[in-house]
Design an enzyme around this catalytic site. Structure first.
Site, PDB file in Angstrom:
ATOM      1  N   ILE A 135      26.834  35.324  41.537  1.00  0.00           N
ATOM      2  CA  ILE A 135      27.074  36.266  42.649  1.00  0.00           C
ATOM      3  C   ILE A 135      28.516  36.739  42.515  1.00  0.00           C
ATOM      4  O   ILE A 135      29.453  36.021  42.835  1.00  0.00           O
ATOM      5  CB  ILE A 135      26.885  35.630  44.047  1.00  0.00           C
ATOM      6  CG1 ILE A 135      25.433  35.217  44.274  1.00  0.00           C
ATOM      7  CG2 ILE A 135      27.330  36.616  45.149  1.00  0.00           C
ATOM      8  CD1 ILE A 135      25.133  34.698  45.686  1.00  0.00           C
ATOM      9  N   ASP A 136      28.670  37.952  42.009  1.00  0.00           N
ATOM     10  CA  ASP A 136      30.000  38.550  41.927  1.00  0.00           C
ATOM     11  C   ASP A 136      30.174  39.388  43.184  1.00  0.00           C
ATOM     12  O   ASP A 136      29.292  40.170  43.535  1.00  0.00           O
ATOM     13  CB  ASP A 136      30.091  39.426  40.672  1.00  0.00           C
ATOM     14  CG  ASP A 136      31.439  40.111  40.554  1.00  0.00           C
ATOM     15  OD1 ASP A 136      32.454  39.503  40.923  1.00  0.00           O
ATOM     16  OD2 ASP A 136      31.470  41.261  40.081  1.00  0.00           O
ATOM     17  N   THR A 138      31.466  37.854  46.334  1.00  0.00           N
ATOM     18  CA  THR A 138      31.074  36.915  47.390  1.00  0.00           C
ATOM     19  C   THR A 138      31.180  37.526  48.792  1.00  0.00           C
ATOM     20  O   THR A 138      30.263  37.416  49.603  1.00  0.00           O
ATOM     21  CB  THR A 138      32.027  35.705  47.322  1.00  0.00           C
ATOM     22  OG1 THR A 138      31.954  35.189  45.988  1.00  0.00           O
ATOM     23  CG2 THR A 138      31.681  34.641  48.300  1.00  0.00           C
ATOM     24  N   HIS A 240      42.727  41.087  45.809  1.00  0.00           N
ATOM     25  CA  HIS A 240      42.202  41.157  44.436  1.00  0.00           C
ATOM     26  C   HIS A 240      42.802  42.298  43.630  1.00  0.00           C
ATOM     27  O   HIS A 240      42.791  42.268  42.408  1.00  0.00           O
ATOM     28  CB  HIS A 240      40.674  41.316  44.450  1.00  0.00           C
ATOM     29  CG  HIS A 240      39.950  40.125  44.990  1.00  0.00           C
ATOM     30  ND1 HIS A 240      38.600  40.103  45.203  1.00  0.00           N
ATOM     31  CD2 HIS A 240      40.409  38.898  45.347  1.00  0.00           C
ATOM     32  CE1 HIS A 240      38.248  38.913  45.677  1.00  0.00           C
ATOM     33  NE2 HIS A 240      39.325  38.170  45.777  1.00  0.00           N
ATOM     34  N   SER A 264      32.757  43.646  43.917  1.00  0.00           N
ATOM     35  CA  SER A 264      31.979  43.306  42.713  1.00  0.00           C
ATOM     36  C   SER A 264      31.999  44.353  41.609  1.00  0.00           C
ATOM     37  O   SER A 264      32.606  45.418  41.737  1.00  0.00           O
ATOM     38  CB  SER A 264      30.518  43.004  43.070  1.00  0.00           C
ATOM     39  OG  SER A 264      29.746  44.192  43.131  1.00  0.00           O
ATOM     40  N   LYS A 267      31.297  48.440  41.165  1.00  0.00           N
ATOM     41  CA  LYS A 267      32.248  49.538  40.908  1.00  0.00           C
ATOM     42  C   LYS A 267      32.071  50.093  39.488  1.00  0.00           C
ATOM     43  O   LYS A 267      32.099  51.297  39.275  1.00  0.00           O
ATOM     44  CB  LYS A 267      33.696  49.046  41.091  1.00  0.00           C
ATOM     45  CG  LYS A 267      34.040  48.693  42.535  1.00  0.00           C
ATOM     46  CD  LYS A 267      35.508  48.330  42.710  1.00  0.00           C
ATOM     47  CE  LYS A 267      35.872  46.925  42.333  1.00  0.00           C
ATOM     48  NZ  LYS A 267      35.266  45.849  43.128  1.00  0.00           N
ATOM     49  N   ARG A 281      42.126  48.729  39.222  1.00  0.00           N
ATOM     50  CA  ARG A 281      42.310  47.340  39.657  1.00  0.00           C
ATOM     51  C   ARG A 281      43.711  46.900  39.234  1.00  0.00           C
ATOM     52  O   ARG A 281      43.920  46.362  38.154  1.00  0.00           O
ATOM     53  CB  ARG A 281      41.247  46.457  39.001  1.00  0.00           C
ATOM     54  CG  ARG A 281      41.210  45.010  39.493  1.00  0.00           C
ATOM     55  CD  ARG A 281      40.119  44.225  38.760  1.00  0.00           C
ATOM     56  NE  ARG A 281      39.888  42.931  39.320  1.00  0.00           N
ATOM     57  CZ  ARG A 281      39.078  42.673  40.347  1.00  0.00           C
ATOM     58  NH1 ARG A 281      38.409  43.652  40.920  1.00  0.00           N
ATOM     59  NH2 ARG A 281      38.928  41.454  40.801  1.00  0.00           N
TER      60      ARG A 281
HETATM   61  N1  LIG Z   1      44.185  37.436  42.818  1.00  0.00           N
HETATM   62  C1  LIG Z   1      43.083  37.986  42.283  1.00  0.00           C
HETATM   63  N2  LIG Z   1      43.183  39.097  41.526  1.00  0.00           N
HETATM   64  C2  LIG Z   1      42.102  39.659  40.992  1.00  0.00           C
HETATM   65  N3  LIG Z   1      40.834  39.189  41.165  1.00  0.00           N
HETATM   66  C3  LIG Z   1      40.669  38.078  41.901  1.00  0.00           C
HETATM   67  C4  LIG Z   1      41.780  37.426  42.494  1.00  0.00           C
HETATM   68  N4  LIG Z   1      41.314  36.357  43.172  1.00  0.00           N
HETATM   69  C5  LIG Z   1      39.987  36.334  42.988  1.00  0.00           C
HETATM   70  N5  LIG Z   1      39.571  37.376  42.239  1.00  0.00           N
HETATM   71  C6  LIG Z   1      38.214  37.679  41.768  1.00  0.00           C
HETATM   72  O1  LIG Z   1      37.809  38.964  42.113  1.00  0.00           O
HETATM   73  C7  LIG Z   1      36.389  38.995  41.979  1.00  0.00           C
HETATM   74  C8  LIG Z   1      35.835  39.938  42.980  1.00  0.00           C
HETATM   75  O2  LIG Z   1      36.350  41.162  42.688  1.00  0.00           O
HETATM   76  P1  LIG Z   1      36.194  42.408  43.655  1.00  0.00           P
HETATM   77  O3  LIG Z   1      37.363  42.381  44.581  1.00  0.00           O
HETATM   78  O4  LIG Z   1      36.223  43.539  42.689  1.00  0.00           O
HETATM   79  O5  LIG Z   1      34.895  42.249  44.357  1.00  0.00           O
HETATM   80  C9  LIG Z   1      35.906  37.598  42.219  1.00  0.00           C
HETATM   81  O6  LIG Z   1      35.165  37.170  41.106  1.00  0.00           O
HETATM   82  C10 LIG Z   1      37.180  36.804  42.402  1.00  0.00           C
HETATM   83  O7  LIG Z   1      37.176  35.594  41.720  1.00  0.00           O
HETATM   84  P2  LIG Z   1      36.667  34.248  42.441  1.00  0.00           P
HETATM   85  O8  LIG Z   1      35.196  34.307  42.318  1.00  0.00           O
HETATM   86  O9  LIG Z   1      37.293  33.193  41.626  1.00  0.00           O
HETATM   87  O10 LIG Z   1      37.154  34.332  43.859  1.00  0.00           O
HETATM   88 MG   LIG Z   2      33.009  37.250  40.387  1.00  0.00          MG
END
Ligand SMILES: Nc1ncnc2c1ncn2[C@@H]1O[C@H](COP(=O)(O)O)[C@@H](O)[C@H]1OP(=O)(O)O
Ligand SMILES: [Mg+2]
Length: 353
Positions: A135-136, A138, A240, A264, A267, A281
């Site tokens: 699950i990307d 969350t 993120h 996720s 995008k 990003r």
């Molecule tokens: N500081 C960070 N910078 C970039 N991506 C991150 C950061 N912390 C967590 N993520 C990851 O960003 C992803 C989600 O991306 P988006 O914002 O595009 O939906 C998740 O897989 C998450 O990992 P994790 O699963 O370890 O929390």
């Molecule tokens: Mg992920």
């Protein structure tokens, strides 16, 4: 076609895992899985990972697997393990022959735990390695917004096959993205898409239904005639990626439309099908290493749809260095023709900080 079997199994495995995540979401919404340690994310993540790994193991027993979760937490928590097992048992493709093609259901709770634990490969530059994010996105999953079930095959560090199951994106490639793309899309009419790509063979999209997978159609990024009219996608979470840097880049490019925020790898899929134009990003923390499972499938799907994907310095994403993209910082994804121009703006904004 090269990698035809890998693609077929990856698509079916993603379809089945996506069904599990949807049923967890719906049961949870009705309050059945409510305790802290039985959070829908936990149940969905582990269950989807078990289903994907069991299919991969059946067909490609010698391949390595890099996946996010490990079974240790479940071995220490029997009620949680049983809860996940009940979802895994209940999840089957409607198309019986496709279910059999995946190797059929997992036979026992122990077999499920064993499958979950087969995702511990350190990754690297050699051999066949699958990367799984069950699950990307969350936060998007919990909001009923965008999330993705992600699977990619790398061979000697090169992504060869990528599949993204996006249950809450519109099926229709031409449906425009609006600023609310990430919000409460669950089970809205015509939702659920599976994006796929094989290196050198192009990218496709198809409907992600319960039954047999529909015929897929090729997808392409939209040519950008006037960069000021572009739509850019970014994370919902400001932790993120840097919303302020992304806004500064957009401003420098003369982009006036508001960004479309969604969680996720949806995008990557959205720009690959031309519903959006750019994905930015920009790193928030200098020490964060992006995970390979968060980018492998999306990177290939965008490149096969006519895009270019680099980090903020212009380097291609490097999947040869283990479980993370330690040589890269951030992501800039755009149609090939304008990628250089976007990158210049990115560099200018970063150097003026
Ligand atoms: N500081 C960070 N910078 C970039 N991506 C991150 C950061 N912390 C967590 N993520 C990851 O960003 C992803 C989600 O991306 P988006 O914002 O595009 O939906 C998740 O897989 C998450 O990992 P994790 O699963 O370890 O929390
Ligand atoms: Mg992920």
């Amino acid at each position: 076609m090269p990698y035809a079997k890998e693609l077929r199994i990856a698509q079916l495995a993603v379809q089945r895992a996506t069904l599990l995540t949807k049923s967890v979401f719906h049961t949870t919404a009705k309050g059945t899985v409510s305790k802290e340690d039985h959070s829908p994310v936990t149940v969905g993540d582990f269950g989807a990972q078990a289903l994907i790994i069991s299919a991969l193991r059946h067909h490609f027993p010698d391949d390595e697997i890099v996946a996010e979760e490990e079974a240790a937490e479940l071995i220490a928590n029997k009620p949680l393990s049983e809860r996940i097992w009940s979802y895994v048992q209940a999840t089957m493709l409607e198309d019986e022959s496709a279910e059999q093609e995946l190797g059929g259901p997992i036979q026992s709770e122990q077999e499920m735990l064993d499958a979950i634990d087969m995702g511990k490969s350190p990754g690297g530059a050699k051999g066949r390695i699958w990367a799984i994010d069950p699950i990307d996105g969350t936060k998007g999953f919990l909001r009923g917004g965008q999330y993705a079930v992600c699977l990619a095959l790398m061979v000697d560090g090169d992504v060869k096959v990528g599949v993204l199951g996006c249950p809450n994106l519109p099926v229709d490639d031409s449906a425009p993205l609006d600023a609310h793309a990430g919000e409460n899309q669950t089970d809205a009419e015509g939702k659920g898409v599976i994006f796929s790509a094989v290196l050198g063979e192009g990218a496709t999209s198809g409907a992600l239904s319960r039954g047999a997978l529909s015929k897929e159609a090729p997808i392409h990024m939209k040519p950008i005639e006037d960069i000021t009219q572009a739509t850019f996608c970014e994370s919902v979470e400001s932790g993120h990626s840097s919303h302020s840097d992304q806004a500064a880049i957009a401003k420098l490019l003369g982009i006036t439309k508001p960004s479309v925020r969604m969680d996720s790898q949806a995008k990557y899929g959205s720009i690959a099908r031309g519903a959006g134009d750019l994905y930015l990003r920009l790193p928030v923390r200098a020490d964060y290493e992006e995970k390979i499972w968060d980018h492998a499938a999306g990177d290939l799907i965008v490149r096969e749809a006519g895009g270019e994907v680099t980090d903020v310095t212009g380097k291609r994403l490097d999947f040869t260095l283990g479980r993370t993209l330690k040589a890269n910082k951030g992501v800039v994804a755009a149609p090939k023709a304008v990628h250089g121009k976007i990158l210049e703006a990115v560099k200018q904004v970063l150097s003026s900080k």
